[in-house]
Design a protein around this motif. Structure first.
Motif, short mmCIF file in Angstrom:
data_model
loop_
_atom_site.label_atom_id
_atom_site.label_comp_id
_atom_site.label_asym_id
_atom_site.label_seq_id
_atom_site.Cartn_x
_atom_site.Cartn_y
_atom_site.Cartn_z
N ALA A 1 1.01 -1.36 0.15
CA ALA A 1 -0.06 -0.03 0.00
C ALA A 1 1.05 1.28 0.02
CB ALA A 1 -0.89 0.01 1.15
N ALA A 2 0.65 2.16 -0.85
CA ALA A 2 1.31 3.68 -0.87
C ALA A 2 1.71 3.98 0.34
CB ALA A 2 0.36 4.36 -1.58
N PRO A 3 0.56 4.03 1.53
CA PRO A 3 1.10 4.44 2.92
C PRO A 3 2.29 3.73 3.49
CG PRO A 3 -1.30 4.66 2.67
CD PRO A 3 -0.50 3.63 1.53
N GLU A 4 2.75 2.67 3.13
CA GLU A 4 3.51 1.92 3.44
C GLU A 4 4.90 1.88 2.96
OE1 GLU A 4 3.67 0.38 6.73
OE2 GLU A 4 1.91 1.44 7.01
N ARG A 5 5.10 2.54 1.70
CA ARG A 5 6.11 2.53 1.03
C ARG A 5 7.50 3.08 1.49
NH1 ARG A 5 2.81 3.44 -4.65
NH2 ARG A 5 1.82 1.24 -4.72
N LEU A 6 7.28 4.40 2.07
CA LEU A 6 8.44 4.96 2.57
C LEU A 6 8.88 4.07 4.02
CD1 LEU A 6 10.24 7.55 3.30
CD2 LEU A 6 8.21 8.58 4.28
N ARG A 7 7.98 3.49 4.54
CA ARG A 7 8.60 2.75 5.83
C ARG A 7 9.49 1.56 5.18
NH1 ARG A 7 6.00 2.35 10.59
NH2 ARG A 7 3.75 2.83 9.34
N HIS A 8 9.36 0.75 4.42
CA HIS A 8 10.38 -0.06 3.62
C HIS A 8 11.23 0.58 3.13
CE1 HIS A 8 7.97 -3.89 4.35
NE2 HIS A 8 6.91 -3.10 4.17
N TYR A 9 11.29 1.67 2.16
CA TYR A 9 12.38 2.52 1.70
C TYR A 9 13.29 2.58 2.98
CZ TYR A 9 15.22 6.33 0.06
OH TYR A 9 16.48 7.21 -0.02
N ALA A 10 13.02 3.19 3.97
CA ALA A 10 13.68 3.80 5.10
C ALA A 10 14.65 2.70 5.73
CB ALA A 10 12.81 4.29 6.18
N ALA A 11 14.03 1.45 5.45
CA ALA A 11 14.89 0.11 5.86
C ALA A 11 16.04 -0.15 4.97
CB ALA A 11 14.08 -1.02 5.81
N TRP A 12 16.24 0.53 4.09
CA TRP A 12 17.30 0.67 2.88
C TRP A 12 18.04 1.81 2.97
CZ3 TRP A 12 18.88 -3.43 -0.37
CH2 TRP A 12 18.31 -4.50 -0.74
N CYS A 13 17.48 2.96 3.06
CA CYS A 13 18.34 4.07 3.09
C CYS A 13 17.68 5.02 4.47
CB CYS A 13 18.03 4.95 1.78
SG CYS A 13 18.57 3.95 0.42
N ASN A 14 18.65 5.84 4.81
CA ASN A 14 18.28 6.75 5.92
C ASN A 14 18.13 7.97 5.62
OD1 ASN A 14 20.98 7.36 5.64
ND2 ASN A 14 21.65 6.59 7.62
N ALA A 15 17.75 8.36 4.19
CA ALA A 15 17.57 9.88 3.75
C ALA A 15 16.96 9.50 2.39
CB ALA A 15 19.01 10.39 3.45
N VAL A 16 16.21 10.66 2.10
CA VAL A 16 15.42 10.84 0.82
C VAL A 16 15.47 12.42 0.41
CG1 VAL A 16 13.11 11.03 1.73
CG2 VAL A 16 13.58 10.04 -0.56
N GLU A 17 15.63 12.57 -0.92
CA GLU A 17 15.27 13.76 -1.51
C GLU A 17 13.70 14.17 -1.52
OE1 GLU A 17 17.00 14.15 -5.34
OE2 GLU A 17 18.84 14.42 -4.47
N GLY A 18 13.32 15.17 -1.32
CA GLY A 18 11.89 15.57 -1.27
C GLY A 18 11.60 16.22 -2.46
N ASN A 19 11.50 15.60 -3.66
CA ASN A 19 11.45 16.29 -5.03
C ASN A 19 10.00 16.59 -5.26
OD1 ASN A 19 14.20 16.62 -6.51
ND2 ASN A 19 14.04 14.33 -5.63
N THR A 20 8.96 15.75 -4.59
CA THR A 20 7.69 16.15 -5.19
C THR A 20 7.17 17.35 -4.58
OG1 THR A 20 7.09 14.86 -2.84
CG2 THR A 20 7.20 13.70 -4.71
#
Length: 283
Positions: free
Chosen positions: A25-44
């Protein structure tokens, strides 16, 4: 001592089944990404100020040490060119407030038409910003890189608010002609930026664009491994974002970059092991 690494986004179709579980589900994708990386660009956030409930979800899905580098909306940077957008700025600051310390820096990405002659406008804008946030500025006019006086004036504009100058290193990407559809598209869209490795603050931010060929991406980032290791030795806390034209392997590449720096820096904490993309089975 921590090095933060990440990608240009936290969700990509080609990541499903590799870095993110299928049918997530879309609201859970960031949680799983955060298990791989500890930062993200906020381009949106460049395209629209996010809804408060969306930002609250970002905060809920990430730990307090996760870093968002959030791009200011284009109405501020590209349409109004940092002048006369107080209402839009206030709405953006209110929207991202739920992130708290996760909002590592607010990112002022300026168009190539913003020249050294506009530096005074940037300085005035930065002085109006609340000190509740850190700020980072990315310029794309070549004059800032080729004219020493223009570079000094920009650094002087950033210094009073301790804003960082964000380099976007595209030198490895443009070293030879494109070889894939994604590279050909990036060839026409990405800026040809001179290399800059000077940090102005204790929290430098780097954006690096490699190639779709992993070996060439890794070869191109070797100078950054040394630079970032040096920053850590100086007590700085850098954030590095790994891009490739198709970004298909970006989370794994970000972790590999972290591993290469860690091999040079004793005491650098490892990234946590990522979550499995699919549940374990008996067979």
């Amino acid at each position: 001592m921590r090095l933060h690494v990440g990608c240009a986004m936290w969700n990509l179709k080609s990541w499903h089944g590799r870095f993110l579980p299928h049918r997530l589900a879309a609201p859970e994708r960031l949680r799983h990404y955060a298990a791989w990386c500890n930062a993200v660009e906020g381009n949106t956030t460049f395209y629209a100020t996010p809804a408060p409930e969306a930002v609250a979800s970002w905060a809920e899905q990430t730990g307090p040490d996760f870093r968002f580098v959030l791009k200011l909306p284009r109405v501020l940077t590209h349409e109004r060119r940092l002048v006369g957008a107080d209402a839009e700025l206030g709405a953006f600051l209110d929207a991202v407030a739920p992130l708290g310390p996760r909002a590592h820096a607010l990112w002022v990405q300026l168009p190539g038409s913003f020249t050294p002659a506009d530096t005074a406008t940037l300085a005035r804008f930065l002085r109006t910003l609340p000190r509740t946030h850190r700020y980072a500025v990315e310029v794309r006019h070549p004059g800032f890189f080729t004219d020493a006086r223009a570079a000094r004036q920009l650094e002087d504009a950033l210094a009073p608010v301790a804003a960082e100058w964000v380099p976007f290193d595209t030198t490895a990407f443009f070293a030879s002609p494109p070889t894939s559809d994604a590279e050909r598209e990036a060839w026409t869209n990405k800026p040809r930026m001179p290399l800059r490795t000077r940090a102005l603050t204790d929290r430098p931010i780097v954006r690096y664009l490699g190639r779709d060929d992993t070996a060439r991406t890794v070869e191109g980032w070797q100078p950054w491994v040394a630079v970032v290791a040096g920053w850590l030795a100086e007590g700085r806390s850098p954030t590095v974002f790994l891009h490739t034209p198709d970004n298909a392997d970006a989370p794994a590449l970000a972790r590999q970059f972290h591993d290469e720096v860690r091999a040079r820096v004793s005491g650098l904490d490892p990234l946590p092991d990522p979550s499995p993309t699919e549940p374990a089975t008996l067979f």
